[in-house]
Design an enzyme around this catalytic site. Structure first.
Site, PDB file in Angstrom:
ATOM      1  N   THR A  42      -6.026   2.611  -6.827  1.00  0.00           N
ATOM      2  CA  THR A  42      -7.276   2.636  -6.051  1.00  0.00           C
ATOM      3  C   THR A  42      -8.094   3.859  -6.438  1.00  0.00           C
ATOM      4  O   THR A  42      -7.620   4.988  -6.372  1.00  0.00           O
ATOM      5  CB  THR A  42      -6.980   2.643  -4.547  1.00  0.00           C
ATOM      6  OG1 THR A  42      -6.333   1.414  -4.196  1.00  0.00           O
ATOM      7  CG2 THR A  42      -8.270   2.766  -3.740  1.00  0.00           C
ATOM      8  N   LYS A  68      -8.676  -0.654  -8.926  1.00  0.00           N
ATOM      9  CA  LYS A  68      -9.345  -1.195  -7.741  1.00  0.00           C
ATOM     10  C   LYS A  68     -10.459  -0.263  -7.282  1.00  0.00           C
ATOM     11  O   LYS A  68     -10.276   0.955  -7.211  1.00  0.00           O
ATOM     12  CB  LYS A  68      -8.326  -1.371  -6.603  1.00  0.00           C
ATOM     13  CG  LYS A  68      -8.891  -1.952  -5.312  1.00  0.00           C
ATOM     14  CD  LYS A  68      -7.768  -2.180  -4.310  1.00  0.00           C
ATOM     15  CE  LYS A  68      -8.260  -2.826  -3.032  1.00  0.00           C
ATOM     16  NZ  LYS A  68      -9.064  -1.896  -2.209  1.00  0.00           N
ATOM     17  N   HIS A 122     -13.807  -1.489  -0.907  1.00  0.00           N
ATOM     18  CA  HIS A 122     -12.783  -1.101   0.065  1.00  0.00           C
ATOM     19  C   HIS A 122     -12.991  -1.812   1.404  1.00  0.00           C
ATOM     20  O   HIS A 122     -12.789  -1.242   2.479  1.00  0.00           O
ATOM     21  CB  HIS A 122     -12.766   0.411   0.277  1.00  0.00           C
ATOM     22  CG  HIS A 122     -11.390   0.969   0.500  1.00  0.00           C
ATOM     23  ND1 HIS A 122     -10.618   1.489  -0.511  1.00  0.00           N
ATOM     24  CD2 HIS A 122     -10.632   1.092   1.625  1.00  0.00           C
ATOM     25  CE1 HIS A 122      -9.462   1.906  -0.023  1.00  0.00           C
ATOM     26  NE2 HIS A 122      -9.444   1.666   1.271  1.00  0.00           N
ATOM     27  N   TYR A 171      -2.359   5.516  -4.331  1.00  0.00           N
ATOM     28  CA  TYR A 171      -3.404   6.509  -4.104  1.00  0.00           C
ATOM     29  C   TYR A 171      -3.003   7.765  -4.858  1.00  0.00           C
ATOM     30  O   TYR A 171      -1.839   8.186  -4.799  1.00  0.00           O
ATOM     31  CB  TYR A 171      -3.547   6.848  -2.618  1.00  0.00           C
ATOM     32  CG  TYR A 171      -4.253   5.803  -1.799  1.00  0.00           C
ATOM     33  CD1 TYR A 171      -5.539   5.395  -2.118  1.00  0.00           C
ATOM     34  CD2 TYR A 171      -3.639   5.242  -0.683  1.00  0.00           C
ATOM     35  CE1 TYR A 171      -6.194   4.438  -1.355  1.00  0.00           C
ATOM     36  CE2 TYR A 171      -4.285   4.289   0.088  1.00  0.00           C
ATOM     37  CZ  TYR A 171      -5.559   3.895  -0.255  1.00  0.00           C
ATOM     38  OH  TYR A 171      -6.203   2.951   0.490  1.00  0.00           O
ATOM     39  N   SER A 211       0.817  -1.206   0.000  1.00  0.00           N
ATOM     40  CA  SER A 211       0.000   0.000   0.000  1.00  0.00           C
ATOM     41  C   SER A 211       0.861   1.270   0.000  1.00  0.00           C
ATOM     42  O   SER A 211       1.951   1.296   0.573  1.00  0.00           O
ATOM     43  CB  SER A 211      -0.900   0.013   1.242  1.00  0.00           C
ATOM     44  OG  SER A 211      -1.546   1.268   1.396  1.00  0.00           O
TER      45      SER A 211
END
Length: 391
Positions: free
Chosen positions: A170, A266, A290, A144, A121
């Protein structure tokens, strides 16, 4: 004496007594400070979607078949062209290194040995470079999109330099969903040193000792890399301000161009968005809400999956995450059209419970349950699994 007291006293000698993901969850709850266990084990608002992600799997029933050859079974498959030992990857999860010291490194090593992809992440505790230094095979990186596009671009470049083999973008966190447990716990990284937080940590001495032995205690991909973020006092405000509410399909184009490799989107939960994703040239989409941590009241991932598979056909590879707690859940998702699945909480429970060994155990549990169930449904090769195994 319960199994969990025995594990506390005897360690890995009784790991064989752990039979299902729920066992790892209970053990992790005993070993991880409450604020971080709750972070991994919660959803937004009423947690309705979080719970539906799990419960909707139970509505799907298998067809039992008998007197069929069950020998020479295989779960080997591919996800975005990469060989995997089974159609399972580790989902990107923030603060993984707060479940266990160096958590991202330990989980990536366990995945490497198990032959399944690990996804790091953006909001990890261990940095891209720290994980790459301690692994020998490529892992995936989740991005992100920040308001600071220069920083986002540098994240992509760092992932390329580290040899990451896929980028997971994402799309469903433009605005942070309200998670009551995190607010009530006063969650922060590193944790605040209020009497309440000190007590939580003091009751988890093993966790504390692990944290004392590592330098990885903050957001490793951000501190020292984002402009103006050199200390912890500026970090919390920066992260709160940086998620980009203007994120659009146009952003996918420049990200894909800069990345130049396998791209996975995603956060797709609606067939119309799935159709929009086809225009981006992405290699795969992940049907995901999520983990029930964003829009509470949204449809569960497994309920959304069939319609999205129908909407895109063979034009893009469809994956899913959310609510998977067993190998049977994975098999149900594959039967409904998913070419890959992701586990988040199951590996986090394993990590919090027993570190790298616990992550390995969580993967083994999923693999074993999937293999046996596939056989009892009359299939020997995961590539042959389809809706015919369901009632």
């Amino acid at each position: 004496m319960s199994i969990f007291h025995l594990i506390e006293e005897q360690g890995s000698n009784v790991m064989a007594q752990v039979l299902e993901i729920a066992d790892l969850k209970k053990l992790a709850q005993r070993r991880v400070p409450k604020m971080f266990f709750d972070y991994a084990d919660s959803g937004s608002w009423t947690e309705g979607t979080y719970h539906a992600n799990e419960s909707d799997f139970q509505k799907i029933k298998f067809r039992q078949r008998v007197a069929v050859d069950m020998t020479n079974r295989t779960l080997a498959s591919q996800m975005v062209g990469q060989d995997v030992s089974m159609p399972v990857a580790i989902a990107p999860t923030g603060l993984t290194g707060m479940q266990r010291a160096d958590g991202e490194i330990l989980a990536a090593q366990a995945c490497e040995e198990a032959g399944v992809p690990f996804t790091l992440s953006t909001m990890s505790v261990c940095s891209i470079e720290a994980v790459a230094e301690k692994t020998t095979k490529p892992f995936w990186f989740q991005l992100y999109v920040m308001r600071d596009k220069d920083f986002a671009g540098r994240l992509i470049d760092r992932a390329k330099a580290a040899g990451c083999s896929a980028l997971v973008l994402t799309l469903d966190l433009q605005i942070l969903g309200q998670r009551h447990k995190d607010l009530r716990n006063g969650l922060s990284t590193p944790p605040k040193f209020t009497p309440h937080h000190i007590w939580q940590m003091a009751t988890r001495p093993g966790w504390c000792l692990g944290m004392l032995g590592t330098k990885n205690r903050s957001f490793g991909n951000i501190v020292g890399h984002a402009q103006g973020v050199e200390d912890l006092s500026s970090l919390s405000s920066w992260t709160a301000e940086q998620f980009d509410p203007k994120l659009s399909w146009d952003d996918v184009a420049w990200i894909k161009e800069r990345w130049g490799g396998k791209l996975i989107l995603k956060g797709i939960l609606d067939p119309e968005d799935a159709k929009m994703s086809l225009k981006t040239g992405a290699d795969a989409i992940i049907v995901s809400n999520h983990g029930g941590r964003q829009l509470d009241g949204a449809i569960s991932s497994i309920e959304a999956l069939p319609e999205i598979v129908e909407a895109v056909g063979d034009e893009v590879e469809v994956h899913m995450d959310g609510g998977i707690r067993s190998g049977q859940d994975v098999l149900k998702a594959v039967a409904l059209g998913a070419k890959g699945t992701y586990i988040g909480r199951p590996f986090l429970y394993g990590l919090g419970a027993m570190g790298k060994e616990g992550v390995t155990k969580s993967i083994e549990i999923i693999r074993n349950e999937m293999d046996i169930t596939m056989a009892l449904c009359g299939k020997r090769d995961i590539k042959d699994v389809d809706q015919s195994i369901l009632m």
